[in-house]
Design a protein around this motif. Structure first.
Motif, PDB file in Angstrom:
ATOM      1  N   ASP A 391       0.823  -1.217   0.000  1.00 45.59           N
ATOM      2  CA  ASP A 391       0.000   0.000   0.000  1.00 45.59           C
ATOM      3  C   ASP A 391       0.853   1.261   0.000  1.00 45.59           C
ATOM      4  OD1 ASP A 391      -2.354  -1.427  -0.026  1.00 45.59           O
ATOM      5  OD2 ASP A 391      -2.601  -1.399   2.156  1.00 45.59           O
ATOM      6  N   ASP A 392       2.067   1.181   0.577  1.00 41.09           N
ATOM      7  CA  ASP A 392       2.948   2.353   0.600  1.00 41.09           C
ATOM      8  C   ASP A 392       3.398   2.763  -0.789  1.00 41.09           C
ATOM      9  OD1 ASP A 392       2.763   2.597   3.301  1.00 41.09           O
ATOM     10  OD2 ASP A 392       4.655   1.592   3.758  1.00 41.09           O
ATOM     11  N   TRP A 393       3.278   1.848  -1.748  1.00 43.51           N
ATOM     12  CA  TRP A 393       3.663   2.188  -3.121  1.00 43.51           C
ATOM     13  C   TRP A 393       2.645   3.135  -3.762  1.00 43.51           C
ATOM     14  CZ3 TRP A 393       4.868  -3.467  -5.085  1.00 43.51           C
ATOM     15  CH2 TRP A 393       5.976  -3.950  -4.377  1.00 43.51           C
ATOM     16  N   PHE A 394       1.484   3.244  -3.152  1.00 43.84           N
ATOM     17  CA  PHE A 394       0.408   4.069  -3.715  1.00 43.84           C
ATOM     18  C   PHE A 394       0.107   5.240  -2.777  1.00 43.84           C
ATOM     19  CE2 PHE A 394      -0.094  -0.207  -5.317  1.00 43.84           C
ATOM     20  CZ  PHE A 394      -0.315  -0.020  -6.672  1.00 43.84           C
ATOM     21  N   ARG A 395       1.159   5.894  -2.332  1.00 42.64           N
ATOM     22  CA  ARG A 395       0.980   7.005  -1.400  1.00 42.64           C
ATOM     23  C   ARG A 395       0.306   8.203  -2.065  1.00 42.64           C
ATOM     24  NH1 ARG A 395       6.991   7.274   0.925  1.00 42.64           N
ATOM     25  NH2 ARG A 395       7.376   6.642  -1.228  1.00 42.64           N
ATOM     26  N   VAL A 396       0.395   8.278  -3.389  1.00 41.75           N
ATOM     27  CA  VAL A 396      -0.258   9.362  -4.128  1.00 41.75           C
ATOM     28  C   VAL A 396      -1.424   8.775  -4.912  1.00 41.75           C
ATOM     29  CG1 VAL A 396      -0.006  11.112  -5.917  1.00 41.75           C
ATOM     30  CG2 VAL A 396       1.887  10.673  -4.335  1.00 41.75           C
ATOM     31  N   THR A 397      -2.601   9.312  -4.714  1.00 39.63           N
ATOM     32  CA  THR A 397      -3.773   8.856  -5.455  1.00 39.63           C
ATOM     33  C   THR A 397      -4.461  10.052  -6.103  1.00 39.63           C
ATOM     34  OG1 THR A 397      -5.199   9.048  -3.508  1.00 39.63           O
ATOM     35  CG2 THR A 397      -4.161   6.907  -3.906  1.00 39.63           C
TER      36      THR A 397
END
Length: 563
Positions: A391-397
């Motif tokens: 989930d940390d890989w998707f810190r920007v949404t």
């Protein structure tokens, strides 16, 4: 006064301007003119290097080297012909006891180290510790990042192609790369008939991308590795990099030069790909650099030519000892335009004696290769890649967005008409003529030079939309390689040349018979674009062009010699 005034040229333009000057005396006059004028350090260095090239063509008499009268660049050139350790040690001592210039001392010491090479039987230990352990006294912003080093004695096979999708569609350059990879691997397997043929492996990452699997197989892939996740609908650096690297290493880490952990995959039996291709698009450029860095290898960016061959190298860094030659087999030669736009460089990714660099990687300029005809009968296998995404890989949404008008892509057309500053007498009419010529072809688009984008021309509303940056061709714009490129009123600056030099046929229209674009055009029409473009449009609509009449017209205005 020199015939060529260097102060009339930007530094980027000066190199091409003096490329045909081979007389050292004339070059010295140009150098003096620069020093008497703007005295730009970059321009001075450029002219001096040109002088040194021709002064250094003859054999140097080692005994006549006078370090005190030579610049660092002159010393560097002279050292290349010295193979005697004693002489190099004498020069080193002379410099340290004399002027003791750091740059000159380093040059002599490096040459001495190269000539001496490694002592026979001596092998230095490879220090594979991460940087934070080797240099604990320094600040390390990446201290918490896992450090993965290259393999030693690894197994490498296959050519991998990252197939980019945009808005759910497979971009054209992906198909170009698949076709080129297919040709490379067919030739490779004929040249190196191992037990099993090496394959083309397509990589698809995104949301609902497996729908393209049959298409990439039809365009040349033997294997398709797919990772789907709805969170990957938009390109993001971190997850895409982690996924592609995990695919390439089969989940393994390479620590201390050895393979650690990893998955057994029935379809492959190697540690990493042998070669990998990425598209030189905005996203592809980002991903290629990140992936190749993570895989601890190299990257040749913005390539327009690829072939596989052996290469004989004598560089001590690559051979391990001075004076030795080593033959590297199965080397991907990656051809790209250099920064001048007038020459091409071939980049090689070669192993060191104690270090391996794989995969050998390149990003490919869109339009460099033909899109192959798909073969719907081709068969291949589709592999679902499984990796738990952090989930940390998707810190920007992206929570909300507005879709802008679709940008202009000039790369997929058979014909590109480009107009430049030559429309200055009547800018709106000049753009209209370019559009009319483009409309006469079945598949053509209109582009512009940077001079149109940055100039202060006044355009009527119906053509103004065609003058924006999105249609700019050149180093800071789009790179195109159509079957036919028509440059109207464009002088041929280096920056523009980089953007269109791979075109199959180049036709230039210019009133200046000495315009630089003439040097790299297949056909040069000396004339006013306001007169020439309507005739070209009529000829295209008619389906024929009277070259004989055109040559006679040219001869009548050009001293009797057709152009």
């Amino acid at each position: 006064m020199a015939e060529l005034d260097p102060t009339e040229y930007d530094i980027s333009e000066l190199g091409p301007a003096i490329k045909d000057v081979e007389d050292p005396d004339e070059l010295r006059e140009i150098l003096q003119a620069e020093r008497d004028g703007e005295d730009r350090p970059g321009a001075v260095a450029l002219i001096e290097s040109r002088i040194e090239k021709f002064e250094g063509d003859g054999d140097e008499d080692v005994g006549e080297i006078d370090l005190s009268s030579m610049s660092a660049a002159e010393v560097g050139n002279a050292l290349q012909s010295i193979e005697e350790v004693d002489e190099l040690e004498r020069l080193l001592q002379e410099e340290t006891e004399g002027e003791d210039r750091d740059a000159v001392t380093r040059l002599i010491q490096r040459r001495l180290d190269a000539v001496q090479g490694s002592e026979e039987g001596e092998e230095s230990e490879v220090d594979d510790r991460p940087p934070e352990e080797r240099h604990p006294d320094l600040s390390h912003p990446t201290r918490d990042k896992r450090h993965v080093r290259a393999l030693r004695g690894g197994t490498y096979r296959d050519t991998w192609v990252y197939c980019e999708t945009q808005a759910g569609e497979l971009v054209s350059v992906s198909k170009e790369m698949l076709g080129k990879a297919r040709q490379l691997m067919d030739d490779y397997n004929a040249e190196y008939p191992d037990e099993d043929d090496e394959r083309v492996v397509a990589v698809l990452v995104g949301d609902d991308v497996e729908t393209h699997a049959e298409d990439v197989i039809a365009h040349g892939a033997d294997v398709v590795v797919v990772h789907e996740d709805e969170r990957l609908a938009r390109f993001q650096h971190k997850p895409y990099t982690e996924i592609v690297c995990d695919m390439a290493r089969a989940g393994a880490t390479h620590e201390g030069g050895e393979v650690k952990d990893g998955r057994d995959e029935a379809w492959r039996d190697y540690d990493k790909p042998r070669y990998v291709l990425f598209p030189a698009t905005n996203n592809g450029r980002d991903l290629s650099a990140l992936v190749q860095a993570e895989l601890d290898s190299g990257l040749a960016s913005d390539c327009s030519g690829l072939y596989i061959d052996e290469e004989v190298i004598s560089n001590p860094v690559k051979t391990g000892a001075a004076g030795e030659k080593r033959t590297f087999e199965r080397v991907l030669h990656m051809k790209r335009p250099d920064f001048s736009g007038f020459e091409y460089s071939t980049i090689l990714c070669l192993d060191n004696p104690r270090r391996e660099f794989h995969p050998q990687g390149a990003s490919v300029i869109p339009g460099s290769f033909e899109v192959p005809d798909p073969d719907p009968e081709r068969e291949g296998i589709v592999v679902d890649h499984e990796l738990e995404l952090d989930d940390d890989w998707f810190r920007v949404t992206v929570s909300d967005f507005d879709r802008l008008d679709e940008g202009v892509d000039l790369t997929g057309h058979d014909v590109v008409i480009a107009v430049g500053r030559g429309i200055g007498d009547d800018p709106t009419r000049g753009m209209e003529l370019g559009l009319e010529l483009a409309d006469a072809f079945e598949d053509a688009a209109l582009g512009v030079s940077r001079g149109i984008v940055t100039g202060s021309y006044s355009f009527d509303a119906h053509v103004e939309q065609y003058t924006h940056e999105e249609r700019q061709i050149g180093e800071t714009g789009q790179v195109v390689a159509p079957k036919l490129y028509v440059a109207a009123g464009i002088s041929g600056a280096v920056q523009h040349k980089v953007g269109m030099d791979e075109s199959e046929t180049i036709v230039a229209v210019n009133t200046d018979p000495d315009a630089r674009i003439r040097d790299f055009s297949d056909y040069f029409i000396e004339g006013d674009l306001f007169e020439v473009l309507p005739r070209l449009t009529e000829a295209v609509e008619r389906g024929s062009f009277d070259f004989g009449a055109a040559a006679e017209d040219a001869a009548a205005t050009d001293g009797g010699e057709p152009r």
